[in-house]
Design a protein around this motif. Structure first.
Motif, short mmCIF file in Angstrom:
data_model
loop_
_atom_site.label_atom_id
_atom_site.label_comp_id
_atom_site.label_asym_id
_atom_site.label_seq_id
_atom_site.Cartn_x
_atom_site.Cartn_y
_atom_site.Cartn_z
N ASN A 1 50.42 42.61 33.23
CA ASN A 1 49.29 41.86 33.76
C ASN A 1 48.00 42.28 33.04
O ASN A 1 47.75 43.48 32.88
CB ASN A 1 49.16 42.09 35.27
CG ASN A 1 48.24 41.09 35.93
OD1 ASN A 1 47.08 40.95 35.57
ND2 ASN A 1 48.77 40.39 36.91
N PRO A 2 47.18 41.34 32.60
CA PRO A 2 45.96 41.71 31.87
C PRO A 2 44.95 42.49 32.70
O PRO A 2 44.04 43.12 32.15
CB PRO A 2 45.38 40.35 31.45
CG PRO A 2 45.99 39.36 32.40
CD PRO A 2 47.36 39.89 32.69
N ASN A 3 45.11 42.49 34.02
CA ASN A 3 44.18 43.22 34.88
C ASN A 3 44.60 44.66 35.16
O ASN A 3 43.90 45.37 35.89
CB ASN A 3 44.01 42.49 36.23
CG ASN A 3 43.34 41.15 36.07
OD1 ASN A 3 42.57 40.94 35.13
ND2 ASN A 3 43.63 40.22 36.97
N SER B 1 43.24 44.97 39.91
CA SER B 1 43.79 46.20 39.35
C SER B 1 44.24 47.17 40.45
O SER B 1 45.21 47.91 40.27
CB SER B 1 42.76 46.88 38.44
OG SER B 1 41.57 47.16 39.16
N PRO C 1 47.57 30.01 40.58
CA PRO C 1 46.36 30.53 39.93
C PRO C 1 45.12 30.38 40.80
O PRO C 1 44.05 30.90 40.45
CB PRO C 1 46.25 29.68 38.66
CG PRO C 1 46.96 28.41 39.00
CD PRO C 1 48.07 28.80 39.93
N SER D 1 52.65 39.37 38.67
CA SER D 1 52.48 38.57 37.45
C SER D 1 51.27 37.64 37.51
O SER D 1 50.89 37.06 36.49
CB SER D 1 53.74 37.74 37.19
OG SER D 1 53.92 36.76 38.21
N ASN D 2 50.66 37.51 38.66
CA ASN D 2 49.52 36.60 38.82
C ASN D 2 48.27 37.19 38.16
O ASN D 2 47.86 38.31 38.48
CB ASN D 2 49.25 36.33 40.30
CG ASN D 2 48.33 35.15 40.52
OD1 ASN D 2 47.31 34.99 39.84
ND2 ASN D 2 48.67 34.30 41.47
N PRO D 3 47.63 36.49 37.23
CA PRO D 3 46.45 37.02 36.55
C PRO D 3 45.24 37.21 37.45
O PRO D 3 44.25 37.82 37.02
CB PRO D 3 46.18 35.98 35.46
CG PRO D 3 46.82 34.73 35.93
CD PRO D 3 48.02 35.18 36.70
N LYS D 4 45.32 36.72 38.68
CA LYS D 4 44.20 36.92 39.61
C LYS D 4 44.35 38.21 40.42
O LYS D 4 43.41 38.64 41.08
CB LYS D 4 44.09 35.73 40.58
CG LYS D 4 43.47 34.50 39.98
CD LYS D 4 43.11 33.49 41.06
CE LYS D 4 42.02 34.01 42.00
NZ LYS D 4 41.62 33.00 43.00
#
Length: 448
Positions: free
Chosen positions: A375-377, A354, A324, A348-351
């Protein structure tokens, strides 16, 4: 646990046994069953925070020890009833009052002088106990402890009547006090040291405690002074030194010292997760082989990330991709890694940005595509583009994503894949369907 279907014909004795084995959950169908025995219903009433205050007042005077104990723990028991229960003849009931978070501080102060050790232990556990009372308990709260631990502190009647779930709920962290289960942690000193209200002065009194668990709690406490942490860093017990290594208030020079503690590997592990760990300690641990763990600390030098991202072992590169704290530039570089699993970890890394996720969404490796869509991004335009992808699994994850536009979800309802249709309908929600006129609903072929 008995595997049996509860229906209208289930006999009372079987319901009683089920309640004992499955726990007295107020949401259980047993609580509403017409055949449930009256004595079992009373327990449900005593447990239920929705029970009227006047009913709880009556339960507080019940002749059954277990009923009074449960009522004393109920958060809805009237405050003027708790002092009455605090003077109950049975220690079990007074203990339940002691651990009730709604018990007034004045009552806790009185219970701190209780003749029963288990009651004083409960007061020390209560997060609402004031610092003055905790300081008093730290000195003489453990009198008679050793004698009490040789017997079961709660009556055999209560133990045999109540299921373990209820006893655990009543005792909270005092579940350690049950004989044969970490009895060494059951000391008033330990409970005081673990209480968030304990002052720095009281912790200073406990730093030399005979109880290892107490010293460990002192070492982990945010109110412990730096000079005491320095003293505890030399403790003979590894657990204590590990707690010092994990304390964010530990001075940097002590953390450097613990990083070199060859006899205590857990100290090094704790240090790697400490956000206050100094640069030199992390570098030292990394050089000694703690590669993956060193990437979980926010202070890990960028040089470590750069070196591991170019390492020949894909496991090390994956560790960077999953961290992270990995710099986004390095994640962008690893998105082109020759190893498919490294690319999937980047996705899969949230950092991960996009822009990089858009690239990975077209990856030849299927997990990379799926991870990027979760991924949220992930960008909305990427979701729109992939809503027509030939792979139904990709379309499924587009349909599940809450960022997918409504008009795209409305189209996915007609998808040839049933799983995609169901995911789109679920994402749109029932409220959306209800607003659609029946005629239009028929045209859209939406079935309920």
């Amino acid at each position: 646990m008995i595997e049996v279907k509860i229906d209208i014909q289930t006999p009372p004795e079987q319901l009683r046994q089920l309640a004992m084995e499955q726990g007295y959950d107020i949401r259980s169908p047993i609580a509403q069953h017409p055949n449930t025995p009256p004595d079992v219903l009373i327990i449900f009433e005593a447990l239920n925070p929705q029970t009227p205050p006047e009913q709880l007042c009556q339960l507080a005077q019940h002749q059954g020890l277990e009923i009074r104990s449960i009522a004393a723990q109920n958060p809805s028991t009237p405050l003027d009833v708790l002092p009455y229960l605090a003077n109950d003849r049975e220690a079990e009931v007074r203990y339940a009052v002691a651990v009730n978070r709604h018990t007034p501080s004045s009552v806790l102060g009185e219970l701190a002088n209780d003749r029963a050790w288990i009651v004083r232990f409960g007061v020390a556990q209560n997060p609402n106990t004031c610092g003055e009372v905790l300081a008093r308990l730290a000195i003489d709260g453990d009198r008679d402890r050793d004698a009490v631990l040789n017997i079961n502190p709660f009556s055999s009647q209560l133990i045999s009547f109540l299921p373990h779930k209820i006893i655990s709920e009543m005792r909270k962290c005092a579940v350690d006090y049950i004989p044969g289960k970490n009895a060494e942690r059951a000391s008033v000193q330990y409970a005081v040291a673990a209480n968030p209200n304990t002052s720095a002065d009281t912790l200073a009194e406990l730093v030399g405690s005979w109880d290892v668990s107490c010293r460990t709690a002192v070492a982990a406490h945010p109110n412990t002074r730096s000079n005491l942490l320095a003293r505890l860093a030399d403790d003979k017990d590894e657990k204590v030194r590990e707690a010092v290594a994990g304390n964010q208030n530990t001075p940097s020079e002590i953390l450097v010292k613990l990083a070199a503690d060859k006899t205590c590997l857990v100290c090094q592990v704790a240090l790697l997760f400490n956000p206050s760990a100094p640069f030199e300690s992390l570098c030292q641990l990394y050089k000694e082989g703690a590669t993956e763990l060193s990437l979980r600390n926010p202070n890990t030098p960028i040089e470590v990330f750069m070196e591991l991202s170019a390492h020949q072992d894909p496991k090390n590169r994956s560790a960077v991709a999953l961290s992270p704290y990995a710099p986004i530039e390095i994640l962008a570089k690893l998105a082109d890694d020759p190893d498919a699993f490294v690319r999937a970890d980047v996705a899969s890394n949230p950092k991960t940005t996009s822009h990089v996720l858009d690239r990975l969404s077209d990856d030849k490796h299927h997990p990379s595509r799926i991870n990027s869509l979760q991924n949220p991004n992930i960008a909305v335009n990427t979701l729109v583009r992939l809503s027509t992808d030939k792979d139904p699994v990709v379309r499924y994850w587009v349909a599940k994503n809450f960022k997918t536009p409504i008009d795209v979800l409305a189209k996915l309802i007609f998808d040839e894949s049933d799983s995609v249709c169901d995911a789109a309908r679920s994402n749109l929600g029932q409220d959306f369907y209800c607003k659609i006129p029946n005629k239009k609903r028929d045209e859209m072929r939406l079935f309920y």
